[in-house]
Scaffold this motif. Structure first.
Motif, PDB file in Angstrom:
ATOM      1  N   ARG A  81      -0.047  20.932  57.998  1.00 14.95           N
ATOM      2  CA  ARG A  81      -0.348  20.007  59.084  1.00 14.95           C
ATOM      3  C   ARG A  81       0.391  20.392  60.367  1.00 14.95           C
ATOM      4  O   ARG A  81      -0.194  20.461  61.436  1.00 14.95           O
ATOM      5  N   VAL A 135      -1.203  21.334  63.994  1.00 12.54           N
ATOM      6  CA  VAL A 135      -0.883  20.625  65.230  1.00 12.54           C
ATOM      7  C   VAL A 135      -0.430  21.607  66.299  1.00 12.54           C
ATOM      8  O   VAL A 135      -0.893  21.584  67.443  1.00 12.54           O
ATOM      9  N   GLU A 169      -8.167  10.662  60.626  1.00 13.91           N
ATOM     10  CA  GLU A 169      -8.602   9.646  59.671  1.00 13.91           C
ATOM     11  C   GLU A 169      -9.082  10.274  58.355  1.00 13.91           C
ATOM     12  O   GLU A 169      -8.914   9.693  57.294  1.00 13.91           O
ATOM     13  N   ARG A 192      -8.112  13.220  57.110  1.00 16.14           N
ATOM     14  CA  ARG A 192      -7.176  14.111  56.439  1.00 16.14           C
ATOM     15  C   ARG A 192      -5.801  13.525  56.221  1.00 16.14           C
ATOM     16  O   ARG A 192      -5.003  14.086  55.477  1.00 16.14           O
ATOM     17  N   VAL A 193      -5.480  12.436  56.903  1.00 17.80           N
ATOM     18  CA  VAL A 193      -4.143  11.867  56.757  1.00 17.80           C
ATOM     19  C   VAL A 193      -4.258  10.489  56.118  1.00 17.80           C
ATOM     20  O   VAL A 193      -5.135   9.696  56.477  1.00 17.80           O
ATOM     21  N   ASP A 194      -3.380  10.223  55.194  1.00 14.33           N
ATOM     22  CA  ASP A 194      -3.396   8.938  54.498  1.00 14.33           C
ATOM     23  C   ASP A 194      -2.523   7.939  55.242  1.00 14.33           C
ATOM     24  O   ASP A 194      -1.304   8.056  55.251  1.00 14.33           O
ATOM     25  N   LEU A 195      -3.165   6.970  55.870  1.00 12.68           N
ATOM     26  CA  LEU A 195      -2.414   6.036  56.702  1.00 12.68           C
ATOM     27  C   LEU A 195      -2.391   4.624  56.152  1.00 12.68           C
ATOM     28  O   LEU A 195      -1.917   3.710  56.809  1.00 12.68           O
ATOM     29  N   SER A 226      -6.352   2.110  58.623  1.00 15.14           N
ATOM     30  CA  SER A 226      -6.173   3.518  58.976  1.00 15.14           C
ATOM     31  C   SER A 226      -7.113   3.948  60.104  1.00 15.14           C
ATOM     32  O   SER A 226      -6.739   4.760  60.955  1.00 15.14           O
ATOM     33  N   LEU A 267      -5.742   2.783  63.463  1.00 12.42           N
ATOM     34  CA  LEU A 267      -4.514   3.507  63.752  1.00 12.42           C
ATOM     35  C   LEU A 267      -4.824   4.957  64.110  1.00 12.42           C
ATOM     36  O   LEU A 267      -4.233   5.531  65.037  1.00 12.42           O
ATOM     37  N   ARG A 307      -7.441   6.097  65.557  1.00 13.54           N
ATOM     38  CA  ARG A 307      -7.967   6.176  66.920  1.00 13.54           C
ATOM     39  C   ARG A 307      -6.843   6.018  67.944  1.00 13.54           C
ATOM     40  O   ARG A 307      -6.786   6.751  68.935  1.00 13.54           O
ATOM     41  N   TRP A 352      -3.794   6.826  67.561  1.00 18.18           N
ATOM     42  CA  TRP A 352      -3.034   8.073  67.552  1.00 18.18           C
ATOM     43  C   TRP A 352      -3.828   9.197  68.215  1.00 18.18           C
ATOM     44  O   TRP A 352      -3.275   9.998  68.973  1.00 18.18           O
TER      45      TRP A 352
END
Lengths: 217, 217
Positions: free
Chosen positions: A91, A95, A151, A153-156, A160, A163, A165, A167
């Motif tokens: 990740r 980034v 959304e 690929r990341v577990d929020l 989620s 959040l 959006r 981010w």
DNA sequence: GACTCTCGTTACCGCAAGTAACATATGCAG
DNA sequence: CTGCATATGTTACTTGCGGTAACGAGAGTC
């Protein structure tokens, strides 16, 4: 057969019109790159070897032309970003690659960047808002794309989507503002900037301690 | 004494001129708030009950007027932000208070915000860049202020000054873009947005796990 | 009364966006 | 060959804005 003939003709003319449109867009591109976002329709028409009304027949008004122009560049930039974003890597690496891709793009063609981000919003007449919907669209689209990737690929946890959006738009804005400032002042190298921003996103702000050795405190 | 008389007169006229300038600025403010950033000099002059040349005598050109206008609002906003930033509280609390202050400001007066951030950069004649140095200044100033605060209160180790500036501009950009998007779509409440952004700054992106339960992967 | 200084006006210039009206080539119907 | 429809191109115009020049009126100074 008459119908096929007419159809062929139509198709031929359509493609001819599209080719023409492409030519006009490339001419406009040259002018905007040379004269900045304030390029006049007359100048663009002259560069394309024609006169104003043709531009208006093709693009409606100046906003239309600018939107078409912006879409081209925006699509290109978004494609590169998506590639960096979807790479099969860690990740943090992704980034950093995305940040670097964006910064490299604006570094390579600052005029394009300035056109996309700081367009002239001159409102002729009483309308006031029909022109200049470019800068927001690019940032918005980038934000939405990033939100999607986050959304998926990341577990929020719960909430989620919202959040992601928040981010997405937040990170894009961070990238944009930092890039704008960096492009103007060049206070450091590109890798340094990338690393600094990635560190920020990686929570170094929360992890850093208070400064206590300051003067008189 | 003649000199004192002259001085008094001068001072009186100076203050009168400044009062006039304030009146004009307030009139311009009303018009810009009503008509958006594309407000014309004629409209502003009419609102102030006078005619164009007086505006030009006071502010030089449109850029001057807009700059004066922008400075007013920018100073006000920066003052509130500085208050939130310098409050004697925990770091996370301060960050949230600052974000909330900014968002509350743009929520309360979106027209002012739009004027400050998306000004018309119309380039009259051949100059092209003498007008419209407002949006960058506000973001830049906010970024620099934030960088100062970070640098003087957070321990970042070597290269702290540069890193603080990167972060300052980055965080401001994040706040700005997220706020812009939020103001347009209102996808959530203000506290939710504040919390989401603060979480982002607090490293939740790095801490979150990969999503593995997705469809077909 | 003449001088000057500031505040204010009307009338104008230049320029850019956008439009109307006219001109021309080409292909197809009769 | 004549009519006509369509796309392409032009010149010439209108409107509106930023900016300026030239002029006028009140008030204090000598």
């Amino acid at each position: 057969m008459e119908t096929t003939q007419r159809t062929d003709q139509r198709a031929e003319q359509q493609s001819a019109a599209e080719r023409r449109r492409r030519e006009l867009l490339e001419a406009a591109d040259r002018v905007v790159l040379r004269d900045g976002p304030g390029a006049s329709m007359n100048a663009i028409a002259a560069e394309a070897g024609i006169t104003k009304p043709i531009l208006y027949r093709h693009f409606g008004d100046k906003g239309g032309l600018y939107a078409a122009l912006a879409t081209r560049h925006t699509d290109a930039l978004l494609a590169s970003l998506r590639a960096a974003l979807d790479a099969p890597a860690e990740r943090r690496e992704r980034v950093e690659a995305t940040l670097d891709t964006y910064l490299a793009a604006i570094e390579a063609r600052p005029q394009v960047y300035r056109f996309l981000m700081h367009p002239a919003e001159g409102s002729p007449g009483d309308s006031g808002f029909d022109v200049g919907r470019h800068s927001a669209p690019l940032l918005r689209r980038m934000g939405e794309e990033l939100a999607e990737v986050i959304e998926e690929r990341v577990d929020l946890g719960p909430g989620s989507q919202q959040l992601a959006r928040v981010w997405g738009h937040g990170i894009v804005g961070m990238m944009h503002a930092a890039g704008d400032w960096w492009l103007g002042e060049r206070p450091c190298t590109r890798p340094e900037l990338v690393r600094g921003l990635a560190d920020l996103l990686w929570g170094r702000l929360a992890a850093a301690g208070d400064k206590v050795g300051g003067p008189g405190f």
